[in-house]
Design a protein around this motif. Structure first.
Motif, PDB file in Angstrom:
ATOM      1  N   ALA A  97       0.860  -1.179   0.000  1.00 44.68           N
ATOM      2  CA  ALA A  97       0.000   0.000   0.000  1.00 44.68           C
ATOM      3  C   ALA A  97       0.892   1.224   0.000  1.00 44.68           C
ATOM      4  N   GLY A  98       0.497   2.234  -0.756  1.00 44.95           N
ATOM      5  CA  GLY A  98       1.279   3.458  -0.750  1.00 44.95           C
ATOM      6  C   GLY A  98       1.469   4.026  -2.127  1.00 44.95           C
ATOM      7  N   GLY A  99       2.509   4.826  -2.264  1.00 46.06           N
ATOM      8  CA  GLY A  99       2.808   5.504  -3.510  1.00 46.06           C
ATOM      9  C   GLY A  99       3.486   6.813  -3.218  1.00 46.06           C
ATOM     10  N   VAL A 100       3.407   7.735  -4.166  1.00 45.15           N
ATOM     11  CA  VAL A 100       3.967   9.068  -4.001  1.00 45.15           C
ATOM     12  C   VAL A 100       2.858  10.079  -4.260  1.00 45.15           C
ATOM     13  N   LEU A 101       2.473  10.823  -3.253  1.00 45.10           N
ATOM     14  CA  LEU A 101       1.494  11.885  -3.406  1.00 45.10           C
ATOM     15  C   LEU A 101       2.250  13.167  -3.723  1.00 45.10           C
ATOM     16  N   GLN A 102       2.031  13.680  -4.932  1.00 44.93           N
ATOM     17  CA  GLN A 102       2.853  14.765  -5.436  1.00 44.93           C
ATOM     18  C   GLN A 102       2.273  16.135  -5.140  1.00 44.93           C
ATOM     19  N   CYS A 103       3.165  17.132  -5.034  1.00 51.40           N
ATOM     20  CA  CYS A 103       2.772  18.529  -4.945  1.00 51.40           C
ATOM     21  C   CYS A 103       2.302  19.003  -6.318  1.00 51.40           C
ATOM     22  N   GLY A 124       7.081  15.486  -3.828  1.00 52.30           N
ATOM     23  CA  GLY A 124       5.968  14.809  -3.191  1.00 52.30           C
ATOM     24  C   GLY A 124       6.395  14.113  -1.918  1.00 52.30           C
ATOM     25  N   TRP A 125       5.492  13.285  -1.412  1.00 51.39           N
ATOM     26  CA  TRP A 125       5.772  12.499  -0.208  1.00 51.39           C
ATOM     27  C   TRP A 125       5.580  11.027  -0.542  1.00 51.39           C
ATOM     28  N   GLN A 126       6.591  10.214  -0.274  1.00 54.86           N
ATOM     29  CA  GLN A 126       6.560   8.784  -0.608  1.00 54.86           C
ATOM     30  C   GLN A 126       6.183   7.955   0.617  1.00 54.86           C
ATOM     31  N   VAL A 127       5.277   7.009   0.409  1.00 52.94           N
ATOM     32  CA  VAL A 127       4.822   6.117   1.474  1.00 52.94           C
ATOM     33  C   VAL A 127       4.837   4.686   0.959  1.00 52.94           C
ATOM     34  N   GLN A 128       5.297   3.776   1.802  1.00 53.48           N
ATOM     35  CA  GLN A 128       5.266   2.351   1.496  1.00 53.48           C
ATOM     36  C   GLN A 128       4.934   1.604   2.782  1.00 53.48           C
ATOM     37  N   ALA A 129       3.947   0.721   2.713  1.00 53.12           N
ATOM     38  CA  ALA A 129       3.517  -0.027   3.895  1.00 53.12           C
ATOM     39  C   ALA A 129       3.083  -1.418   3.472  1.00 53.12           C
ATOM     40  N   THR A 130       3.138  -2.352   4.416  1.00 50.70           N
ATOM     41  CA  THR A 130       2.709  -3.711   4.136  1.00 50.70           C
ATOM     42  C   THR A 130       2.249  -4.373   5.429  1.00 50.70           C
ATOM     43  N   GLY A 131       1.638  -5.550   5.307  1.00 54.31           N
ATOM     44  CA  GLY A 131       1.140  -6.271   6.464  1.00 54.31           C
ATOM     45  C   GLY A 131       0.730  -7.678   6.082  1.00 54.31           C
ATOM     46  N   SER A 144      -2.354  -9.176   6.235  1.00 56.26           N
ATOM     47  CA  SER A 144      -3.664  -9.407   5.659  1.00 56.26           C
ATOM     48  C   SER A 144      -4.064  -8.253   4.760  1.00 56.26           C
ATOM     49  N   THR A 145      -4.941  -8.528   3.811  1.00 59.97           N
ATOM     50  CA  THR A 145      -5.446  -7.509   2.910  1.00 59.97           C
ATOM     51  C   THR A 145      -6.964  -7.423   3.063  1.00 59.97           C
ATOM     52  N   PRO A 146      -7.601  -6.318   2.666  1.00 62.65           N
ATOM     53  CA  PRO A 146      -6.981  -5.192   1.981  1.00 62.65           C
ATOM     54  C   PRO A 146      -6.234  -4.270   2.943  1.00 62.65           C
ATOM     55  N   HIS A 147      -5.330  -3.482   2.368  1.00 62.56           N
ATOM     56  CA  HIS A 147      -4.610  -2.470   3.122  1.00 62.56           C
ATOM     57  C   HIS A 147      -5.268  -1.116   2.879  1.00 62.56           C
ATOM     58  N   GLY A 148      -5.362  -0.326   3.927  1.00 63.96           N
ATOM     59  CA  GLY A 148      -5.805   1.059   3.778  1.00 63.96           C
ATOM     60  C   GLY A 148      -4.680   1.985   4.174  1.00 63.96           C
ATOM     61  N   VAL A 149      -4.471   3.036   3.404  1.00 63.92           N
ATOM     62  CA  VAL A 149      -3.404   3.980   3.719  1.00 63.92           C
ATOM     63  C   VAL A 149      -3.857   5.383   3.371  1.00 63.92           C
ATOM     64  N   ASP A 150      -3.621   6.318   4.293  1.00 65.18           N
ATOM     65  CA  ASP A 150      -3.811   7.734   4.039  1.00 65.18           C
ATOM     66  C   ASP A 150      -2.427   8.346   3.810  1.00 65.18           C
ATOM     67  N   LEU A 151      -2.263   9.029   2.679  1.00 68.58           N
ATOM     68  CA  LEU A 151      -1.031   9.735   2.363  1.00 68.58           C
ATOM     69  C   LEU A 151      -1.261  11.233   2.539  1.00 68.58           C
ATOM     70  N   TYR A 152      -0.272  11.927   3.066  1.00 63.36           N
ATOM     71  CA  TYR A 152      -0.330  13.367   3.286  1.00 63.36           C
ATOM     72  C   TYR A 152       0.908  14.010   2.675  1.00 63.36           C
ATOM     73  N   VAL A 153       0.701  15.187   2.076  1.00 64.54           N
ATOM     74  CA  VAL A 153       1.842  15.972   1.614  1.00 64.54           C
ATOM     75  C   VAL A 153       1.561  17.433   1.904  1.00 64.54           C
ATOM     76  N   THR A 154       2.571  18.132   2.424  1.00 62.99           N
ATOM     77  CA  THR A 154       2.496  19.560   2.684  1.00 62.99           C
ATOM     78  C   THR A 154       3.451  20.252   1.727  1.00 62.99           C
ATOM     79  N   CYS A 155       2.945  21.234   0.990  1.00 62.58           N
ATOM     80  CA  CYS A 155       3.705  21.870  -0.095  1.00 62.58           C
ATOM     81  C   CYS A 155       3.635  23.399   0.031  1.00 62.58           C
TER      82      CYS A 155
END
Length: 296
Positions: free
Chosen positions: A233-239, A275-282, A284-295
């Motif tokens: 779960a994750g990715g890069v949330l860009q400015c 941007g802000w990069q996030v990577q998470a794992t666990g 069991s699925t599904p995974h939920g992730v909130d990404l935040y970026v301050t620009c």
């Protein structure tokens, strides 16, 4: 440490209204060098002299890696990522600490640590450094006992906003699974929220930090919520175009999900926008992730 599902090397690219959630970027060469790269160094203004300081080191479990800001500067935010350099085992890594580094003179950089089964473990730490803006201070809470996955909320003094923050979790087989600006989804956050998980304990001790200062016009904080059945779960949330990253965070919501990466990503690294990069794992699925970026 628990054995997690195998981590895929990339996630599907997703478009969002307020930015772009790009694929996860993984891997970095191990080095003990400290690098300071040009962020956006205006001669004046609220982010005067901003640079990104970074340090990478091969370390043991729970061994902190700390990067210092240039002389006279303070951290406005920071982050970290951990890896064992082998894709087969990258799912067995967990951040346990990512927070401002402080001494008797105040905040001077960023520090982080992680845990992993395979070795060598490599931790990369980032600090977003500037000359202290008006009202700069670090709000702190030490050794609070919370239920696993429960939030510890650190609030800025009245009238101030949170630019960054972090925390550390204590225990045995624990991890850091939330470190983000709050209240959740606020465009002008005044809190920093952290939580953790220990597979062998119902409760754990947590430290929380919020980096606070007077409000700055033109600063934006964006949140994107993503749920996936993929192993990662994750990715890069860009400015937005021509904006610079000054902070960010993440919250993963699976029962035993863990953060592996939560850190600033510059346009020079991504080949696109800041941007802000996030990577998470666990497990069991599904995974939920909130990404935040301050620009800005």
């Amino acid at each position: 440490m628990r054995i997690l599902n195998r981590l895929r090397s990339a996630a599907t690219a997703l478009a969002v209204v307020t930015g772009t959630l790009a694929g996860v970027i993984t891997g970095a060469p191990a080095s003990h060098a400290v690098m300071v790269t040009d962020g956006t160094p205006p001669a004046s203004g609220p982010f005067r002299g901003m640079v990104m300081a970074k340090k990478t080191a091969s370390v043991g479990d729970d061994q902190a890696v700390t990067v210092s800001c240039p002389p006279g500067q303070v951290p406005i935010s920071g982050g970290a990522y951990a890896t064992v350099g082998q894709p087969l085992y990258s799912n067995m890594v967990a951040l346990v600490e990512s927070m401002p580094a402080q001494n008797s003179q105040g905040a001077y950089g960023w520090t982080a640590s992680a845990r992993s089964g395979p070795k060598p473990l490599t931790v990369t730490v980032h600090a977003v450094c500037i000359y202290a803006p008006a009202g700069y201070e670090v709000a702190e809470q030490y050794h609070f006992t919370i239920d696993r996955n429960a939030p510890l909320v650190t609030t800025c003094p009245t009238g101030k906003v949170a630019f960054g923050g972090g925390g550390t979790v204590y225990g045995g087989t624990r991890n850091l699974n939330q470190s983000y600006p709050g209240p959740a989804g606020s465009a002008s956050p005044n809190q920093w929220i952290v939580s953790g998980y220990d597979v062998h304990a119902e409760q754990l001790r947590v430290d929380g930090y919020a980096i606070c200062a007077d409000p700055i016009a033109g600063l934006t904080t964006t949140r994107y919520t993503h749920t996936t059945s993929d192993d990662v779960a994750g990715g890069v949330l860009q400015c937005a175009t021509d904006k610079k990253v000054v902070g960010g965070g993440a919250a993963v919501t699976g029962y035993d999900d863990t953060l592996v990466t939560s850190r600033p990503l510059t346009a020079a690294e991504s080949g696109g926008r800041d941007g802000w990069q996030v990577q998470a794992t666990g497990n069991s699925t599904p995974h939920g992730v909130d990404l935040y970026v301050t620009c800005y």
